[in-house]
Design an enzyme around this catalytic site. Structure first.
Site, PDB file in Angstrom:
ATOM      1  N   SER A 146      -5.653 -24.334  10.751  1.00 11.63           N
ATOM      2  CA  SER A 146      -6.480 -23.086  10.101  1.00 11.63           C
ATOM      3  C   SER A 146      -7.921 -23.701  10.005  1.00 11.63           C
ATOM      4  O   SER A 146      -8.271 -24.892   9.986  1.00 11.63           O
ATOM      5  CB  SER A 146      -6.023 -23.120   8.726  1.00 11.63           C
ATOM      6  OG  SER A 146      -6.857 -22.376   7.997  1.00 11.63           O
ATOM      7  N   TYR A 159      -4.421 -26.114   0.244  1.00 11.87           N
ATOM      8  CA  TYR A 159      -3.741 -25.549   1.607  1.00 11.87           C
ATOM      9  C   TYR A 159      -4.792 -26.157   2.643  1.00 11.87           C
ATOM     10  O   TYR A 159      -4.240 -26.793   3.697  1.00 11.87           O
ATOM     11  CB  TYR A 159      -4.002 -24.202   1.497  1.00 11.87           C
ATOM     12  CG  TYR A 159      -3.746 -23.371   2.912  1.00 11.87           C
ATOM     13  CD1 TYR A 159      -2.388 -23.229   3.313  1.00 11.87           C
ATOM     14  CD2 TYR A 159      -4.707 -23.290   3.876  1.00 11.87           C
ATOM     15  CE1 TYR A 159      -2.223 -22.700   4.615  1.00 11.87           C
ATOM     16  CE2 TYR A 159      -4.521 -22.646   4.896  1.00 11.87           C
ATOM     17  CZ  TYR A 159      -3.115 -22.208   5.459  1.00 11.87           C
ATOM     18  OH  TYR A 159      -2.779 -21.646   6.842  1.00 11.87           O
TER      19      TYR A 159
END
Lengths: 253, 450
Positions: A146, A159
């Protein structure tokens, strides 16, 4: 086997319920896809997903158990999933959870779960997969990382750091496998509109699973190690990395 | 990660790498025992000139055949040569041109082994006259899991025809007997015609190819409109002593070509793009004479112009390239035009595009050549949409009743393969009896489910 454009016949997905992984399979079904293994923790949703995949064409789909948080089982589970196809031409590592930053910051168990699901479990599975691919003499791994992991920000650091760990681990492995027929491609999408992010308000430069799939497969074909989606994130993250920390921690996103 | 004998292999196109263990085995090994022990599979590999995954087996072993390169017997009265399968065409030309013999069929490179030439049933510029390589092979010694068998065209037609063009899947070819072509010189008398478009070159070939032993047209893949398929057609035959004069008569049979330079491994991918390929095609077209008759060329430069540069595949860069060659029956000329149109429209520039006419097919079950037009392309990996473009070409070829060449294949689908090779099931049945466990296999055979 993979063909010369890295179009696989047999694919194993760890995190088989992922929307992005499905978009990738959708694209591969237009080429040489024959057999798919979807591995994940929830067999009910996996079976639903499996019927969606077999509807893509004449594709044989199997489901398997893969629970990234169960570290004593992760290696064995991924080996079992991979043994269901004659060769693992492509392994997609798509397991991941987003969590909720503000509440998770004060919840040690939640932090453990996110880091294990997004980093430790997938890293263990990748190690098993690389061993398998060395034995079979070839294979590719697509890692869904990501943008959040490329530059970890205040607003999303649990995250983000889990993806940063997975991202660095994958690139390190890619270095170790340099010039071998085992290839690792790390995909760094920005905000993707999927079921994982449906509770969050869409942000500028958001993208779709289909676009991520197209970019990921193109990167795989070209032998790229890192794929940004959209590609402008490469420049943006470069900028963010060079901003002073005092500015960084005040970023509104 | 790799043991001492592990090699990373690709075909000449440098795509789809795989790791295999290298085996160097004596040619008189106990083959049944040896092959049975190789449970993870094995494939024979010579000089690695097939373009993709035909001579590699990821996770298995490969037998390096290039150590088997001895001449076993030669009869100068008949030109019949018995030679080990790892010998190259280059070696035969060097050793036998002095005695006045040439290989009966040569592909665009002479750096291929006899075993590979049989397994791929290779063809050259003389297919319309002389057929393909195995048309000149009299017998083959084949190592199979059941033992070593000598195959003769007449005595064992079934297995002979499965082995010729059988991509090495019926067994390991150990040696073969072939008939060489008598020649008076190592020179070729060449006529050149530069044509303005595809219609012109095709009608010229139709009308006059029968007058020449060798004929091939190089086509400009990026020319469009009224110049679509403009080409340089070169045709010729071995020069007789009477055709030669001066310099050439000093050593008329000499065959000692040199590799002038080896391409270094420094080219990035993308040097060969549509712009540079367009420029190269333009230059190649312009430098050819409009019409030239009876020019004397050395066989090496006529047949193998690319062999002057060693490892020329490196100029495509590390991503490599994909070759694609199809044949469609006569009467389907429009497929040739449509495919050139499709390539030009997609700006898919092929560096070397070659058109020729095939004569009659032989009995090889999986042999590529059949009567008709054959077009060969090579395209660098990298431009988007290439896989779909090739799939579209496959469909056009199948609709016309044609097929693609497995020695070059990098991506055909299993369904399309079945439609292109109607004798595939027959071939599989033979493999079921001679190679039931698929001890002999390759990445190609696994990819295509053969």
């Amino acid at each position: 086997m993979n063909d010369s454009f890295k179009k696989p016949q047999n694919v194993v997905v760890l995190g088989g319920n992922s929307d992005i992984a499905f978009a990738i399979l959708q694209e591969l079904a237009k080429h040489r896809l024959e057999k798919v293994v979807l591995a994940g923790p929830n067999q009910t949703t996996l079976h639903q997903r499996a019927s969606m995949v077999s509807d893509l064409g004449n594709i044989e789909v199997q489901v398997a158990t893969f629970d990234a948080t169960d570290l004593s089982q992760v290696a064995a589970q991924s080996e079992l999933a991979m043994s269901l196809v004659p060769t693992v031409d492509l392994l997609i590592i798509a397991a991941g959870i987003l969590g909720d930053q503000s509440s998770n910051e004060s919840d040690p168990a939640a932090v453990a779960k996110i880091l294990t699901t997004n980093f430790t479990g997938p890293a263990v599975a990748m190690t098993a997969a690389v061993e398998k691919m060395k034995k079979q003499g070839c294979g590719s791994i697509l890692v869904l990382s990501s943008v959040a992991g490329a530059k970890v920000r205040r607003s999303n650091f649990i995250y983000g750091s889990s993806k940063a760990g997975l991202d660095s681990f994958s690139l390190g492995f890619s270095d170790a496998l340099w010039n071998t027929p085992v290839q690792i491609t790390v995909v760094r999408p920005g905000f993707v509109k999927t079921k994982m992010t449906e509770s969050i308000k869409s942000v500028p430069m958001s993208t779709t699973p289909e676009k991520v799939a197209a970019a990921a497969l193109r990167g795989l074909e070209l032998g790229k190690e890192i794929v940004w989606v959209p590609s402008s994130f490469r420049t943006i993250v470069f900028g963010l990395r060079h901003m002073p920390r005092s500015v960084n921690r005040r970023l509104p996103f | 990660m790799a043991s001492e004998n592990t090699r990373i292999l690709t075909g000449w196109g440098r795509t789809a790498p795989g790791m295999s263990s290298k085996l160097e085995l004596p040619i008189n090994s106990d083959w049944p025992a040896m092959l049975k022990a190789l449970s993870s599979g094995v494939v024979a590999r010579g000089l690695g000139r097939s373009y993709n995954d035909a001579a590699q087996l990821s996770g298995g072993s490969f037998i390096d055949t290039t150590i088997w390169n001895h001449v076993l017997h030669f009869d100068p009265a008949t030109g019949i040569l018995k030679i080990e399968a790892g010998a190259s065409l280059d070696q035969i030309m060097r050793e036998f041109s002095g005695a006045g013999f040439f290989v009966p069929v040569t592909p665009g490179t002479r750096q291929v082994t006899i075993g590979g030439a049989i397994a791929c049933d290779v063809h050259g510029k003389n297919h319309h006259k002389d057929g393909s390589f195995t048309d000149h092979v009299l017998s083959i010694d084949l190592a199979t899991p059941n033992g070593v068998i000598t195959l003769k065209k007449d005595d064992s037609p079934e297995l002979f025809n499965a082995t010729c063009g059988g991509m090495g899947l019926t067994g390991v070819i150990l040696s073969a007997e072939l008939r060489l072509l008598p020649i008076e010189s190592s020179y070729v008398k060449v006529d050149t015609d530069r044509t303005n478009n595809i219609d012109e070159v095709m009608s010229l070939m139709e009308d006059e190819d029968h007058k020449y032993r060798y004929s091939v047209a190089w086509v400009d893949s990026l020319a469009r409109g009224s110049s679509l398929g403009r080409a340089v057609l070169t045709r010729g035959d071995h020069a007789s002593i009477d055709d030669l004069d001066g310099q050439h008569l000093k050593a008329p049979l000499e065959f000692k070509p040199k590799t002038i330079i080896s391409a270094p491994d420094i080219f990035p991918s993308g040097i060969l793009n549509s712009l540079t390929i367009k420029a190269f095609n333009e230059l190649w077209y312009r430098k050819s004479p409009k019409k030239e008759v009876g020019a004397i060329h050395h066989a090496a430069s006529f047949f193998h112009p690319l062999d002057i540069v060693g490892k020329w595949n490196r100029i495509y860069g590390p991503k490599g390239f994909v070759q694609y060659q199809y044949v469609v029956p006569f009467g389907k000329e429009e497929v040739v035009k449509d495919s050139l149109e499709l390539l030009a429209r997609n700006r898919a520039g092929s560096f070397l595009t070659v058109l020729k006419r095939f004569g009659r097919a032989n009995g090889g079950l999986m042999s590529f050549p059949m009567e008709g037009w054959t077009l060969a392309l090579d395209l660098p990996v990298g431009s988007a949409g290439l896989p779909a473009l090739f799939d579209r070409l496959d469909e056009m070829v199948i609709e016309a009743g044609g097929r693609v060449y497995l020695a070059k294949d990098a991506r055909v689908s299993k369904n399309h393969l079945r439609l292109m090779y109607p004798r595939l099931d027959e071939f599989r049945q033979i493999l079921d009896s001679i190679n039931p466990l698929r001890t002999l296999q390759s990445d190609l055979s696994r990819r295509l489910g053969i």
